[in-house]
Design a protein around this motif. Structure first.
Motif, mmCIF file in Angstrom:
data_model
loop_
_atom_site.group_PDB
_atom_site.id
_atom_site.type_symbol
_atom_site.label_atom_id
_atom_site.label_comp_id
_atom_site.label_asym_id
_atom_site.label_seq_id
_atom_site.Cartn_x
_atom_site.Cartn_y
_atom_site.Cartn_z
ATOM 1 N N LEU A 96 19.943 1.163 6.141
ATOM 2 C CA LEU A 96 18.521 1.305 5.871
ATOM 3 C C LEU A 96 18.008 2.638 6.395
ATOM 4 N N THR A 97 17.257 3.344 5.547
ATOM 5 C CA THR A 97 16.576 4.572 5.965
ATOM 6 C C THR A 97 15.096 4.392 5.666
ATOM 7 N N SER A 130 17.334 -8.431 7.400
ATOM 8 C CA SER A 130 17.089 -9.173 6.165
ATOM 9 C C SER A 130 15.814 -8.637 5.533
ATOM 10 N N ILE A 131 15.983 -7.940 4.419
ATOM 11 C CA ILE A 131 14.872 -7.307 3.713
ATOM 12 C C ILE A 131 14.220 -8.315 2.765
ATOM 13 N N ASP A 162 11.419 -2.040 -4.971
ATOM 14 C CA ASP A 162 10.671 -1.384 -6.048
ATOM 15 C C ASP A 162 11.011 -2.000 -7.403
ATOM 16 N N PRO A 163 10.003 -2.130 -8.282
ATOM 17 C CA PRO A 163 10.203 -2.746 -9.607
ATOM 18 C C PRO A 163 11.333 -2.116 -10.428
ATOM 19 N N LEU A 164 11.552 -0.828 -10.298
ATOM 20 C CA LEU A 164 12.647 -0.187 -11.025
ATOM 21 C C LEU A 164 13.966 -0.880 -10.716
ATOM 22 N N CYS A 218 0.810 -1.220 0.000
ATOM 23 C CA CYS A 218 0.000 0.000 0.000
ATOM 24 C C CYS A 218 0.845 1.273 0.000
ATOM 25 N N GLY A 219 2.148 1.153 0.223
ATOM 26 C CA GLY A 219 3.039 2.307 0.193
ATOM 27 C C GLY A 219 3.125 3.094 1.486
ATOM 28 N N LYS A 220 2.452 2.639 2.543
ATOM 29 C CA LYS A 220 2.508 3.357 3.829
ATOM 30 C C LYS A 220 3.877 3.255 4.477
ATOM 31 N N ILE A 221 4.624 2.194 4.147
ATOM 32 C CA ILE A 221 5.979 2.007 4.685
ATOM 33 C C ILE A 221 6.926 1.880 3.504
ATOM 34 N N ALA A 222 7.860 2.809 3.424
ATOM 35 C CA ALA A 222 8.837 2.790 2.335
ATOM 36 C C ALA A 222 10.234 2.951 2.921
ATOM 37 N N TYR A 223 11.222 2.487 2.160
ATOM 38 C CA TYR A 223 12.604 2.532 2.629
ATOM 39 C C TYR A 223 13.560 2.818 1.486
#
Length: 175
Positions: free
Chosen positions: A66-67, A107-108, A114-116, A20-25
């Motif tokens: 990580l940010t 561990s992400i 992101d698809p890019l 949903c994009g509420k959490i981005a890094y």
């Protein structure tokens, strides 16, 4: 450790988020980051249940790399075992990471990249930052091995090959 497989181009940074994009890094990889050794899979029952898949594909990084680029209001943590956090979005349910909180790494979940960066979606517009095809091979080679293989499913995941590499990688049990 020097790479033994062709990982293709290596990123200096990547971004990702929950569904949903509420959490981005954003991850800024440290100089000399070992992309091959940092990529792996886990087949423990906890990872299977938290990801709703047969294995958890991850890329391990220093937590300091990580940010979080959004507020963390939606971030929830679940502790299957004391001190070991599984992070997920409380809005959409996306599994984001596993982390031993007393350790230096996180561990992400590869599926949140992101698809890019993962496969090169709209790479043409990245002004050369991302190559055609993205960095998926470098991020998801599984060169770091397969963890918790005692939970392999006979005839299904016990013959798991490395993604895009064609080898098997080290198979080991984590403590």
């Amino acid at each position: 450790m020097a790479s033994t497989i062709n990982l293709g181009p290596l990123p200096s940074k990547i971004t990702g988020s929950c569904l949903c994009g509420k959490i981005a890094y954003r991850i800024d990889f440290p100089e000399g980051h070992d992309f091959e050794d940092s990529s792996g899979t886990c087949q423990c029952t906890q990872c299977r249940r938290s990801t709703s898949s047969l294995f958890f594909m991850y890329h391990k990084i220093p937590y300091a790399s990580l940010t979080w680029t959004t507020p963390l209001d939606a971030l929830k943590k679940y502790y299957c075992t004391e001190g070991n956090a599984r992070g997920f979005c409380g809005e959409c349910g996306s599994f984001l990471f596993w982390r031993r909180e007393s350790g230096p790494n996180i561990s992400i979940a590869i599926g949140t990249v992101d698809p890019l960066y993962l496969w090169g979606e709209t790479w043409e517009a990245s002004n050369g930052e991302v190559p055609q095809g993205g960095f998926g091979r470098a991020l998801a080679s599984s060169g770091g091995g397969h963890e918790w293989v005692k939970n392999e499913i006979p005839g299904v995941t016990d013959n798991l090959e490395l993604v895009g590499v064609g080898g098997r990688g080290e198979r080991f049990y984590s403590e």
